[in-house]
Enzyme design. Structure first.
Site, PDB file in Angstrom:
ATOM      1  N   LYS A  76       3.040  12.175  -9.408  1.00 40.62           N
ATOM      2  CA  LYS A  76       3.549  10.901  -8.562  1.00 40.62           C
ATOM      3  C   LYS A  76       3.562   9.596  -9.474  1.00 40.62           C
ATOM      4  O   LYS A  76       2.719   9.631 -10.377  1.00 40.62           O
ATOM      5  CB  LYS A  76       2.525  10.818  -7.473  1.00 40.62           C
ATOM      6  CG  LYS A  76       3.040   9.567  -6.488  1.00 40.62           C
ATOM      7  CD  LYS A  76       2.323   9.521  -5.322  1.00 40.62           C
ATOM      8  CE  LYS A  76       2.599   8.450  -4.093  1.00 40.62           C
ATOM      9  NZ  LYS A  76       1.945   8.518  -3.152  1.00 40.62           N
ATOM     10  N   SER A 151       4.179   9.026   1.324  1.00 40.66           N
ATOM     11  CA  SER A 151       4.838   8.049   0.168  1.00 40.66           C
ATOM     12  C   SER A 151       5.235   9.092  -1.017  1.00 40.66           C
ATOM     13  O   SER A 151       5.940   8.842  -1.766  1.00 40.66           O
ATOM     14  CB  SER A 151       4.060   6.909  -0.350  1.00 40.66           C
ATOM     15  OG  SER A 151       3.002   7.282  -0.766  1.00 40.66           O
ATOM     16  N   SER A 175      -0.038  10.064   3.074  1.00 41.39           N
ATOM     17  CA  SER A 175       0.939  10.232   1.950  1.00 41.39           C
ATOM     18  C   SER A 175       1.194  11.698   1.149  1.00 41.39           C
ATOM     19  O   SER A 175       2.204  11.937   0.536  1.00 41.39           O
ATOM     20  CB  SER A 175       1.074   9.343   0.901  1.00 41.39           C
ATOM     21  OG  SER A 175       1.603   8.190   1.437  1.00 41.39           O
TER      22      SER A 175
HETATM   23  N1  GLN Z   1       2.333   5.831   5.597  1.00 38.71           N
HETATM   24  C1  GLN Z   1       1.155   5.101   5.214  1.00 38.71           C
HETATM   25  C2  GLN Z   1       1.525   3.953   4.744  1.00 38.71           C
HETATM   26  O1  GLN Z   1       2.590   3.462   4.587  1.00 38.71           O
HETATM   27  C3  GLN Z   1       0.547   5.973   4.191  1.00 38.71           C
HETATM   28  C4  GLN Z   1       0.777   5.857   2.766  1.00 38.71           C
HETATM   29  C5  GLN Z   1      -0.079   6.526   1.831  1.00 38.71           C
HETATM   30  O2  GLN Z   1      -1.009   7.395   2.351  1.00 38.71           O
HETATM   31  N2  GLN Z   1      -0.299   6.154   0.660  1.00 38.71           N
HETATM   32  O3  GLN Z   1       0.495   3.361   4.526  1.00 38.71           O
END
Ligand code: GLN
Length: 474
Positions: A76, A151, A175
């Site tokens: 990532k 994400s 994410s």
């Molecule tokens: N969807 C969550 C957010 O927007 C999780 C993001 C993540 O785990 N990095 O914060």
């Protein structure tokens, strides 16, 4: 090109002369090229990967290769890899090169993994659909009109469409697990403190964890095991010795605790609901115990998560000032305009929203009402989670309330997007481990993922119980 479910299958094929690391890298590069429209990769390190592949093929011949020889991996775009660009999918870091390598990445390299490139994601890992990348959205390979989740959307699609064998993602509130569920993969959010965060571009430091996305449970276990364990660079990593996970084909009978508020949730998609019910019935038929519990705090999870993570993010992201690294505005005339213009130009809309939210909840007039209260709620959620897990081996709920949603469906409505995290944030708030398991597909072919949560540092149990879920899907 053949596709392999497990690293051990790749290694067997290399050993029998059926393929080589060079051939594998070339095939994956071709796949990446074919799937460019999915936008999963931000950069591919072609020459370097081929050179490393030649080297590892030699090691294979002399029998000196590591445990991940033959594994071609994507990381990532929020993980540092020395001498390589990393941008957190943000304009503010465009052109920035890492000065050191994340411990998690280094441990894979030490076992002879080949890192092929960096994958697209939501900017600074803030998002649930991968529509917040400064370099364009990622598409779900199962349906190009749908999101891959976020994400770590690029990491999920890279594996889903076989552009690499496995990837690393990061999970602050879901994410890894949510994109894994939307793309039909295994994705684990390890216990907070199992894997070093050194070299992970911080979003919310008391929530963030690195973990793998894979086609198979075995590989998930292997990659987690290799990355886990103490690290002198990260004081929040537990000093328990590095774990060894076994692929247990156990006859053990477990107790699965199902959260009533989750499976009776009005927003739960009917196909996700019936997939959950059918697994519950099979688990029982296979001799496991299924109990139900009330989790009266479900509606507090997302607000608690967003108060605390935005507070941490507002502090973490203050380092992107235009002074030290990354984007500096061409229009700045003094110190203050360097800060304001560089940040205004460099950060995207969602990141700015969260910095402002976080600054607000930490401001002296509102600190007690929001930040300090959310900290207390976090403790209550943690205690309640522990209590449930003291009466059961794992919590079992769907990973997400719906399968992958359409692009644009939630992107104009932050609250609707935040609610996509409803079932995943609990494990990050409480700090325990959780995994998403690919269990079914909808009538229209969209993957459905189920989630298991175990106590802190109970990854072995989490993996063993995942096998039972898979058995219950057959
Ligand atoms: N969807 C969550 C957010 O927007 C999780 C993001 C993540 O785990 N990095 O914060």
């Amino acid at each position: 090109m053949s596709t392999y479910r497990r690293i051990t299958d790749i290694q067997a094929c290399i050993r029998s002369g059926g393929t080589s690391c060079v051939q594998l890298v070339s095939e994956y590069i071709a796949r990446i090229e074919e799937n460019k429209h999915l936008n999963a990769f931000l950069e591919v390190w072609v020459e370097e990967a081929l050179e490393r592949a030649r080297h590892i093929d030699q090691k294979f011949k002399s029998g000196t290769h590591g445990r991940l020889a033959g594994a071609i991996i994507g990381i990532k775009d929020n993980l540092a890899y020395k001498g390589h660009k990393v941008s957190a999918a943000s304009k503010i870091l465009e052109g920035f090169e890492s000065l050191y390598t994340a411990t998690a990445v280094q441990r894979l390299l030490d076992e002879d993994a080949i890192i092929l490139g960096r994958t697209n994601c939501d900017e600074f890992a803030m998002g649930a659909s991968n529509e917040n990348s400064a370099f364009g959205p990622v598409k779900n390979a199962a349906d190009y009109e749908r999101v891959p989740g976020g994400s770590s959307g690029g990491s999920a699609v890279a594996v889903q469409a076989n552009m690499v064998h496995a990837t690393l993602g990061s999970d602050t509130g879901g994410s890894i697990r949510q994109p894994a569920a939307f793309c039909g993969l295994f994705g684990i959010k390890p216990t907070y403190g199992l894997i070093s965060r050194w070299g992970l571009l911080a979003y919310a430091s008391s929530f963030d964890q690195i973990g793998p996305l894979t086609h198979s449970l075995e590989d998930n276990m292997l990659l987690t095991e290799i990355m886990a364990g103490p690290d002198e660079h990260d004081a929040t990593v537990s000093d328990r010795p590095a774990p060894r996970y076994e692929n247990v084909a156990s006859s053990k009978k477990y107790t699965f605790a199902v959260m009533r508020q989750a499976i009776e949730h009005p927003g739960l998609d009917p196909e996700v609901k019936s997939a959950t019910e059918s697994i519950i019935a099979s688990l029982q038929a296979n001799g496991h115990t299924v109990t139900y519990f009330d989790f009266e705090y479900l509606d507090y999870l997302v607000p608690t998560y967003y108060v605390l993570t935005t507070a941490e993010a507002s502090s973490n992201l203050s380092r992107y000032s235009g002074l030290l690294y990354g984007h500096r505005s061409q229009h700045a005339t003094d110190l203050e305009s360097t800060f304001t213009l560089s940040r205004s130009e460099g950060f995207g809309e969602e990141v700015k929203r969260r910095i402002m939210l976080g600054t607000f909840v930490l401001s002296s007039d509102y600190y007690d009402a929001y930040y300090s209260k959310a900290q207390k709620v976090r403790r209550i959620i943690k205690n309640r989670t522990r209590e449930v897990l003291s009466n059961a081996d794992a919590i079992f709920i769907p990973t997400t309330s719906t399968p992958a949603f359409k692009m644009g469906e939630k992107s104009k409505n932050p609250i609707a997007m935040y609610l996509a995290d409803l079932f995943t944030v609990q494990a990050n708030i409480a700090g325990n481990c959780a995994i998403s398991i690919p269990t079914a597909t909808t009538a229209s072919g969209l993957p459905i993922g189920m989630q298991l949560m175990c106590g802190e540092f109970e990854e072995q149990n989490l993996y063993s119980m995942s096998s039972e879920i898979l058995r219950a899907c057959k």
